[in-house]
Design a protein around this motif. Sequence first.
Motif, PDB file in Angstrom:
ATOM      1  N   GLU A  24       6.862  46.166 -12.703  1.00  0.00           N
ATOM      2  CA  GLU A  24       6.165  47.394 -12.321  1.00  0.00           C
ATOM      3  C   GLU A  24       5.896  47.409 -10.832  1.00  0.00           C
ATOM      4  N   GLN A  25       6.084  48.568 -10.238  1.00  0.00           N
ATOM      5  CA  GLN A  25       5.733  48.754  -8.835  1.00  0.00           C
ATOM      6  C   GLN A  25       4.460  49.587  -8.798  1.00  0.00           C
ATOM      7  N   LEU A  26       3.385  48.975  -8.323  1.00  0.00           N
ATOM      8  CA  LEU A  26       2.081  49.628  -8.273  1.00  0.00           C
ATOM      9  C   LEU A  26       1.743  49.920  -6.820  1.00  0.00           C
ATOM     10  N   PHE A  27       1.408  51.153  -6.523  1.00  0.00           N
ATOM     11  CA  PHE A  27       1.051  51.512  -5.158  1.00  0.00           C
ATOM     12  C   PHE A  27      -0.399  51.144  -4.894  1.00  0.00           C
ATOM     13  N   LEU A  28      -0.654  50.510  -3.757  1.00  0.00           N
ATOM     14  CA  LEU A  28      -1.985  49.994  -3.440  1.00  0.00           C
ATOM     15  C   LEU A  28      -3.085  51.048  -3.533  1.00  0.00           C
ATOM     16  N   PRO A  29      -2.914  52.258  -2.982  1.00  0.00           N
ATOM     17  CA  PRO A  29      -3.978  53.249  -3.114  1.00  0.00           C
ATOM     18  C   PRO A  29      -4.259  53.613  -4.583  1.00  0.00           C
ATOM     19  N   ASP A  30      -3.211  53.624  -5.412  1.00  0.00           N
ATOM     20  CA  ASP A  30      -3.400  53.929  -6.833  1.00  0.00           C
ATOM     21  C   ASP A  30      -4.175  52.830  -7.552  1.00  0.00           C
ATOM     22  N   ILE A  31      -3.929  51.564  -7.178  1.00  0.00           N
ATOM     23  CA  ILE A  31      -4.663  50.438  -7.769  1.00  0.00           C
ATOM     24  C   ILE A  31      -6.149  50.578  -7.454  1.00  0.00           C
ATOM     25  N   HIS A  32      -6.459  50.821  -6.185  1.00  0.00           N
ATOM     26  CA  HIS A  32      -7.861  50.954  -5.768  1.00  0.00           C
ATOM     27  C   HIS A  32      -8.528  52.143  -6.463  1.00  0.00           C
ATOM     28  N   THR A  33      -7.836  53.272  -6.517  1.00  0.00           N
ATOM     29  CA  THR A  33      -8.409  54.471  -7.129  1.00  0.00           C
ATOM     30  C   THR A  33      -8.647  54.274  -8.616  1.00  0.00           C
ATOM     31  N   ALA A  34      -7.671  53.708  -9.317  1.00  0.00           N
ATOM     32  CA  ALA A  34      -7.807  53.502 -10.765  1.00  0.00           C
ATOM     33  C   ALA A  34      -8.962  52.555 -11.071  1.00  0.00           C
ATOM     34  N   LEU A  35      -9.070  51.467 -10.327  1.00  0.00           N
ATOM     35  CA  LEU A  35     -10.168  50.524 -10.573  1.00  0.00           C
ATOM     36  C   LEU A  35     -11.517  51.122 -10.188  1.00  0.00           C
ATOM     37  N   TYR A  36     -11.553  51.945  -9.157  1.00  0.00           N
ATOM     38  CA  TYR A  36     -12.800  52.629  -8.796  1.00  0.00           C
ATOM     39  C   TYR A  36     -13.246  53.544  -9.938  1.00  0.00           C
ATOM     40  N   GLN A  37     -12.316  54.309 -10.493  1.00  0.00           N
ATOM     41  CA  GLN A  37     -12.645  55.212 -11.600  1.00  0.00           C
ATOM     42  C   GLN A  37     -13.051  54.439 -12.844  1.00  0.00           C
ATOM     43  N   ASN A  64      -8.009  40.778  -1.625  1.00  0.00           N
ATOM     44  CA  ASN A  64      -8.020  39.314  -1.629  1.00  0.00           C
ATOM     45  C   ASN A  64      -7.359  38.758  -2.891  1.00  0.00           C
ATOM     46  N   VAL A  65      -7.642  39.367  -4.027  1.00  0.00           N
ATOM     47  CA  VAL A  65      -7.024  38.911  -5.284  1.00  0.00           C
ATOM     48  C   VAL A  65      -5.518  39.127  -5.231  1.00  0.00           C
ATOM     49  N   LEU A  66      -5.078  40.287  -4.738  1.00  0.00           N
ATOM     50  CA  LEU A  66      -3.646  40.563  -4.654  1.00  0.00           C
ATOM     51  C   LEU A  66      -2.943  39.568  -3.722  1.00  0.00           C
ATOM     52  N   ARG A  67      -3.568  39.247  -2.598  1.00  0.00           N
ATOM     53  CA  ARG A  67      -2.982  38.259  -1.688  1.00  0.00           C
ATOM     54  C   ARG A  67      -2.881  36.886  -2.347  1.00  0.00           C
ATOM     55  N   ASP A  68      -3.923  36.526  -3.099  1.00  0.00           N
ATOM     56  CA  ASP A  68      -3.911  35.243  -3.795  1.00  0.00           C
ATOM     57  C   ASP A  68      -2.834  35.227  -4.884  1.00  0.00           C
ATOM     58  N   LEU A  69      -2.711  36.322  -5.627  1.00  0.00           N
ATOM     59  CA  LEU A  69      -1.668  36.410  -6.650  1.00  0.00           C
ATOM     60  C   LEU A  69      -0.279  36.354  -6.014  1.00  0.00           C
ATOM     61  N   ALA A  70      -0.138  36.943  -4.836  1.00  0.00           N
ATOM     62  CA  ALA A  70       1.143  36.893  -4.118  1.00  0.00           C
ATOM     63  C   ALA A  70       1.463  35.463  -3.690  1.00  0.00           C
ATOM     64  N   SER A  71       0.452  34.720  -3.255  1.00  0.00           N
ATOM     65  CA  SER A  71       0.687  33.331  -2.838  1.00  0.00           C
ATOM     66  C   SER A  71       1.070  32.449  -4.019  1.00  0.00           C
ATOM     67  N   GLN A  72       0.655  32.844  -5.239  1.00  0.00           N
ATOM     68  CA  GLN A  72       1.017  32.112  -6.458  1.00  0.00           C
ATOM     69  C   GLN A  72       2.359  32.573  -7.017  1.00  0.00           C
ATOM     70  N   GLY A  73       2.918  33.644  -6.462  1.00  0.00           N
ATOM     71  CA  GLY A  73       4.193  34.155  -6.941  1.00  0.00           C
ATOM     72  C   GLY A  73       4.084  35.087  -8.139  1.00  0.00           C
ATOM     73  N   VAL A  74       2.867  35.514  -8.460  1.00  0.00           N
ATOM     74  CA  VAL A  74       2.657  36.410  -9.605  1.00  0.00           C
ATOM     75  C   VAL A  74       3.051  37.833  -9.241  1.00  0.00           C
ATOM     76  N   VAL A  75       2.730  38.242  -8.026  1.00  0.00           N
ATOM     77  CA  VAL A  75       3.098  39.574  -7.540  1.00  0.00           C
ATOM     78  C   VAL A  75       3.795  39.421  -6.194  1.00  0.00           C
ATOM     79  N   LYS A  76       4.492  40.480  -5.808  1.00  0.00           N
ATOM     80  CA  LYS A  76       5.118  40.516  -4.489  1.00  0.00           C
ATOM     81  C   LYS A  76       4.595  41.747  -3.786  1.00  0.00           C
ATOM     82  N   ILE A  77       4.022  41.570  -2.600  1.00  0.00           N
ATOM     83  CA  ILE A  77       3.476  42.692  -1.843  1.00  0.00           C
ATOM     84  C   ILE A  77       4.562  43.222  -0.922  1.00  0.00           C
TER      85      ILE A  77
END
Length: 119
Positions: A24-37, A64-77
Amino acid sequence: MSLIPPDLYAVISGIITLGANGGEQLFLPDIHTALYQMKQHNRMLAGLWFSITGSVYYSRDIENVLRDLASQGVVKIEADSVVVKNFGFLRQQLQSMLPVRQYRNLLKISRKFYARLRA
């Protein structure tokens, strides 16, 4: 070292990974908006803080969580999006770390998150 409380870190990373099918490709503004809602209706997200500028929501905790997940190879930014990749080990880790009821609740929240993003 992250300044995010461990529980909030597990919640955010669980929401992003548990409901994912992979790729899945998740757009950063959409992630923030969805979690805010979702924060308004979910106690698990109560510790999450947002800055609001106009109609744009932003949370340093999520970044910070996304950066940490990227460093673990779970997501790619990539530029302004995140691609969910290798999430299997994180699912196993959360499943062993959390009580069954909390894990199922987190899985349900993650599915709602993805449904909100797809809508």
